[in-house]
Design an enzyme around this catalytic site. Structure first.
Site, PDB file in Angstrom:
ATOM      1  CG  ASN A  72      -0.817  -9.744   1.238  1.00 26.10           C
ATOM      2  OD1 ASN A  72       0.126  -9.409   0.714  1.00 26.10           O
ATOM      3  ND2 ASN A  72      -1.049 -11.065   1.571  1.00 26.10           N
ATOM      4  CG  ASN A 172       2.536  -5.583   0.310  1.00 24.47           C
ATOM      5  OD1 ASN A 172       3.251  -5.519   1.328  1.00 24.47           O
ATOM      6  ND2 ASN A 172       1.914  -6.802   0.148  1.00 24.47           N
ATOM      7  CD  GLU A 173       4.514  -9.736   1.231  1.00 24.88           C
ATOM      8  OE1 GLU A 173       3.329 -10.399   0.843  1.00 24.88           O
ATOM      9  OE2 GLU A 173       5.070  -9.733   2.291  1.00 24.88           O
ATOM     10  CD  GLU A 292       4.349  -7.168   5.399  1.00 21.11           C
ATOM     11  OE1 GLU A 292       4.345  -8.519   5.515  1.00 21.11           O
ATOM     12  OE2 GLU A 292       3.855  -6.713   4.298  1.00 21.11           O
TER      13      GLU A 292
END
Length: 501
Positions: A72, A172-173, A292
């Protein structure tokens, strides 16, 4: 005593053992970097401020590829802040974890740390608040030899040779509402495709990872992968998968079977990626970067106030202390990754130090191994050659979350060059020792070289600052090879490794 039968055959080959499956993750979060790998005042610190006692443990852990700097964190990160003279680097707010970032560790320093640990860098670019231009600038700074503005800036900053980073994460995400700058699958897919195409104009041999789902429970799971890949398929090489597991409500049985969800996740993403490939009439295959994965007691952290608006430097955040049961589940998740290594060709245990990590440190003091350190380190050390998928006949039990689960799970590796093999097993039974008979005649092995188990009479026993060696590996003296059959007894809630030669 219950009995499980396993057969190993060299023809049941999954894929060559891929060292990238033993990767890890360092994010600028909590005490992972500061007070973790980096503590200039520590007695073991080198001239860069990196703790050499931590370096030794990372090398023992056997981590290979290190994903960096997030997570994050990367979605608000300005990479330029973290290079150049340290005294001129700005302090910034990190919105992801509500803390302050000093930027005292950046790409150049971290690359020097990687050389100490023998690890490969997997670098993430910010597609949350930034985009194509920033990614291209970072690529030029990192990889171009010399003669351009940004490569010459790197040289002036004391790094004459390019970092030659091969693996890059495109954000990311980006499916998560918690992510700074999160997007719809359509918006992200278009941005990722344009960024990937531009980066490969600079270097066609880069290996690019596009963001997949942040978990199998996301409402967009599956559909996210389809839409993103329909935009980016021909420009990228991997799609990411992220998964965290924890015991909930005292349901240890379901927790021990967590790998069933990981298998479902992998199967779904592979099917979706291949569907897009067929639809586009592409000859390439998209592999999974499971970059992850871990045990994370996220529910408890959400209820705490450790992530708040105090804007502190390196606060203690997400410092889970792991039990024997946690380590058994982690070992089982790694077994699952190996069993799918034909399509899962990169993985990152999140994270490496202090933050949901196998290694813990105390400022000015000790560094020690969590329970989860042991299965990862042994499997990294012993896995060689090719991965073999075993045929397993075992008893089952019912779980509230995953339905029926096998009592024993296993995977093996075989190295034809030296005739060695390794078998990794878990026993999910909470009450019974399981006798396992493994037919290894096809492998041509003749001796047990090593047999260790991780278990304890207390499945919730942990290693702490006060008791750093409470839990460790135990020799498993029951392992015996006779007539091409390996027999070993697995204690309840245990992980076991047997090396053969």
């Amino acid at each position: 005593m219950p009995e499980t039968r396993i057969a190993l055959d060299r023809s049941a080959r999954v894929a060559p053992a891929n060292r990238r499956l033993f990767g890890s993750f360092v994010e600028h979060l909590g005490r992972c970097v500061y007070d973790g790998i980096y503590e200039p005042g520590h007695p073991t610190a080198n001239e860069d401020g990196f703790r050499l006692d931590v370096v030794d443990l990372v090398r023992e852990l056997g981590s290979t590829t290190i994903r960096y700097p997030g997570g994050n964190f990367v979605s608000g990160f300005r990479w330029e802040d973290s290079v150049g003279p340290r005294e001129k680097r700005p302090v910034r707010r990190d919105l992801a974890w509500h803390s302050l970032e000093s930027n005292q560790v950046g790409l150049d320093e971290f690359s020097r740390w990687l050389k100490l640990t023998g690890s490969e860098l997997m670098l993430a670019v910010n597609l949350g608040t930034r985009g194509i231009e920033s990614a291209l600038d970072l690529l030029e700074y990192a990889n171009h030899p010399s003669g351009t503005a940004l490569s010459d800036w790197r040289i002036a900053n004391g790094t004459p040779e390019p970092h030659d980073i091969r693996m890059w994460c495109l954000g990311n995400e980006m499916d998560g509402p918690w992510q700074t700058g999160y997007m719809t699958a359509d918006d992200y897919g278009k941005l990722a495709a344009r960024t990937a195409a531009a980066m490969k104009m600079a270097d066609k041999d880069l290996e690019l990872v596009v963001c997949g789902s942040s978990g199998s429970g996301m409402p967009t799971f599956g559909e996210w992968e389809r839409i993103v890949l329909e935009h980016s398929y021909e420009h990228v090489d991997f799609i990411s998968a992220h998964a965290y597991y924890q015991e909930r409500g005292g349901d240890l049985g379901s927790f021990l079977a967590s790998s069933i969800d990981m298998q479902y996740f992998i199967d779904t993403v592979v099917a979706t990626a291949d569907h897009v490939g067929y639809k586009l009439k592409s000859t390439k295959k998209i592999n999974i970067s499971f970059d992850e994965w871990n045990i994370w007691y996220l529910d408890e952290h959400k209820e705490s106030e450790e992530v708040n608006d105090e804007w502190r430097f390196a606060p203690r955040q997400l410092e889970d202390v792991y039990s024997v049961a946690d380590a058994v589940v982690l070992g089982n998740l790694l077994i699952t990754l190996l069993k799918n290594s034909d399509r899962v060709t990169s993985a990152s245990l999140a994270q490496l130090v202090n933050v949901i990590a196998p290694i813990m440190t105390e400022p000015g003091g000790a560094a020690w191994r969590q329970t989860t350190f042991y299965p990862f380190s042994v499997m990294s050390r012993l896995t060689r050659g090719e991965i073999l998928r075993p045929t397993i006949t075992t008893g089952t039990y019912e779980t509230a979350v995953h339905g029926e689960a096998g009592l024993v799970d296993a995977v093996a590796s075989y190295d034809a060059e030296d005739g060695s093999a390794a078998v990794f097993l878990v026993n999910r039974s909470q009450t019974e020792t399981e006798t396992v008979r493994i037919d290894v005649r096809d492998l041509g092995v003749s001796s047990v070289r090593e047999a260790v188990s991780l278990w304890d009479e207390d499945v919730y026993a942990k290693n702490t600052l006060q008791q750093q060696d409470r839990v460790g590996l135990r020799p498993n003296s029951t392992a015996a090879l006779d007539g091409g059959v390996l027999t070993v007894e697995l204690p309840p809630v245990s992980w076991t490794a047997v090396a053969l030669g």
